[in-house]
Design a protein around this motif. Structure first.
Motif, PDB file in Angstrom:
ATOM      1  N   LYS A  11      23.455-107.495  12.692  1.00 24.27           N
ATOM      2  CA  LYS A  11      24.732-107.931  12.855  1.00 24.27           C
ATOM      3  C   LYS A  11      24.356-109.225  13.604  1.00 24.27           C
TER       4      LYS A  11
ATOM      5  N   LYS B 250      31.624-110.507  10.771  1.00 17.75           N
ATOM      6  CA  LYS B 250      33.113-110.409  10.327  1.00 17.75           C
ATOM      7  C   LYS B 250      33.229-111.734   9.603  1.00 17.75           C
TER       8      LYS B 250
ATOM      9  N   VAL C  77      33.590-109.200   5.127  1.00 21.58           N
ATOM     10  CA  VAL C  77      32.273-109.544   5.623  1.00 21.58           C
ATOM     11  C   VAL C  77      31.463-110.699   5.224  1.00 21.58           C
TER      12      VAL C  77
ATOM     13  N   ALA D 104      28.792-102.653   6.628  1.00 18.04           N
ATOM     14  CA  ALA D 104      30.023-103.247   7.057  1.00 18.04           C
ATOM     15  C   ALA D 104      31.128-102.251   7.472  1.00 18.04           C
TER      16      ALA D 104
ATOM     17  N   LEU E  88      24.730-110.103   8.843  1.00 20.71           N
ATOM     18  CA  LEU E  88      26.059-109.906   8.459  1.00 20.71           C
ATOM     19  C   LEU E  88      27.151-110.138   9.530  1.00 20.71           C
TER      20      LEU E  88
ATOM     21  N   LEU F 105      32.665-104.068  10.713  1.00 17.36           N
ATOM     22  CA  LEU F 105      32.922-105.005  10.182  1.00 17.36           C
ATOM     23  C   LEU F 105      34.157-105.030   9.176  1.00 17.36           C
TER      24      LEU F 105
END
Length: 395
Positions: A25, A76, A84, A115, A74, A120
């Protein structure tokens, strides 16, 4: 003498399709690595264990092949109507660089599940039981990808009976839609950067070849196996143990990249290993896959072998599969001709590990070929999650 301690970075190790990679993330990365640049690249190199002059990546998470020397970041999504943002980094094995020039279609299969599991995707969009549609913004190539991820009891379902050649065990099927997969002209021109479905590629000291140059899924150079002196049934050892052959393919790739407008000089290809890909095609033939399984000529429409990061791939890159499906749908490309010609909406091709089906719908708009969508199925599974450790002074 004092030495820097190791730091812990939250990470997940996932298989997606026939690839494996370390997923992060964005906001879990050290602050200096949350933005593109030297610190991020050095962190990912150390995580994977590159550059490694031994070519084994023993001191990192990499698996000594292009399929297992991969990283994903990754977050949001910052894009409207997307869940994502997906950024892919192909880590060189023996050189100190991360190639950000393209996508990984195989790992795309794992993006949706990661995700969902990592918050996410808005909870309201995740069914208790059914299929969750994850809208992915592929940041490397600025394209939308839709992943249809099975969910059971509110959790991503990873087990199942879907079999994928190149992957040992069955798993849950994840259908992936690559929307508008062709290049929009920002990097190397339109879907056919030269304006032709077949060109002549002159490679000094190597030869002159018919070639289809296409920007779809990932920039790809398609050649005829016969023109290269191959049958199209080759497995990895036949190519990867031949130093001269690998050097020839790399030179073809460099000159093809110039013709596609991706680079200005062949010398630039050395620092852009991920793109373009080189693949060679042939008409259907019966062969024995790397697993020992017999692939009959009647099982496939054509055979394709593709190189990634300088080596013949053990199966097929997901993005190259998109290129194959797209090129097969357009009459008179080398891929289409190897598959028997004409118009088609799906193709099943043979690769070193077995077969794969990919669909694509092509149509003409303003006298130009366009493809609105390419579709294929993959699977994904979490292999390990927790933290990766890296020396604090390595980035």
């Amino acid at each position: 003498m004092s030495f820097a301690p190791q730091i812990k970075v939250p990470a997940t190790y996932l298989r997606g399709g026939t690839s494996k990679g370390v997923f992060f993330k964005l906001d879990d990365l050290p602050e200096s690595a949350q933005v593109a640049g030297k610190a991020r690249d050095q962190l990912l190199l150390r995580v994977i264990g590159s550059p490694d002059p031994y070519g084994k990546q023993i001191d990192g998470m990499g698996g000594a092949s292009s399929s297992t020397s991969k990283t994903v970041i990754l977050a949001k999504s910052t894009q409207p109507e997307h869940d994502v943002d997906y950024l892919f980094g192909q880590v060189s094995i023996d050189q100190a660089f991360v190639d950000w020039s393209g996508n990984c279609g195989n790992l795309t299969a794992a993006v949706g599940s990661f995700a969902i599991s990592n918050g996410l995707v808005d909870a309201a969009r995740i069914p208790e039981n059914g299929v969750c549609t994850v809208r992915i913004w592929q940041a490397n190539i600025k394209k939308t990808i839709i992943a249809h991820v099975p969910v059971t009891n509110g959790q991503v379902q990873e087990t199942g009976d879907f079999e994928l050649d190149g992957v040992t065990f069955p798993a849950a099927e994840v259908q992936i839609e690559f929307l508008d997969p062709a290049d929009d002209g920002e990097d190397g021109g339109a879907m056919f950067p030269t304006g032709n479905v077949v060109d002549t590629l002159v490679v000094p000291e190597i030869g002159t070849f018919q070639a289809t140059f296409i920007n779809a899924g990932i920039p790809t150079i398609f050649l005829n196996a016969e023109d290269l002196g191959y049958q199209g049934t080759e497995l990895q050892d036949a190519i990867n143990s031949d130093v001269e052959a690998l050097a020839k393919f790399e030179k073809i790739r460099a000159y093809g990249a110039v013709k596609m407008g991706l680079i200005q000089d062949v010398a630039e290809a050395a620092s852009r290993q991920h793109t373009p890909k080189v693949a060679f095609v042939s008409k259907p033939q019966t062969y024995i896959a790397s697993s020992g399984k017999i692939v009959n000529a009647s099982d496939v429409d054509l055979l394709v072998r593709a190189l990634s990061m300088g080596k013949l791939h053990h199966a097929m890159m997901g993005t190259a599969a998109v290129a194959i499906g797209t090129a097969a749908a357009i009459p008179n490309t080398l891929v289409n001709l190897a598959a028997g010609g004409g118009e088609r909406e799906a193709v099943r091709f043979g690769h070193p590990s077995g077969t794969l089906r990919v669909g694509a719908q092509a149509l003409k708009e303003n006298d130009q070929w366009v493809v609105k969508k390419a579709i294929m199925s993959r699977s994904a599974r979490v292999l390990m999650e927790g933290w990766v450790r890296v020396p604090a002074d390595s980035f």
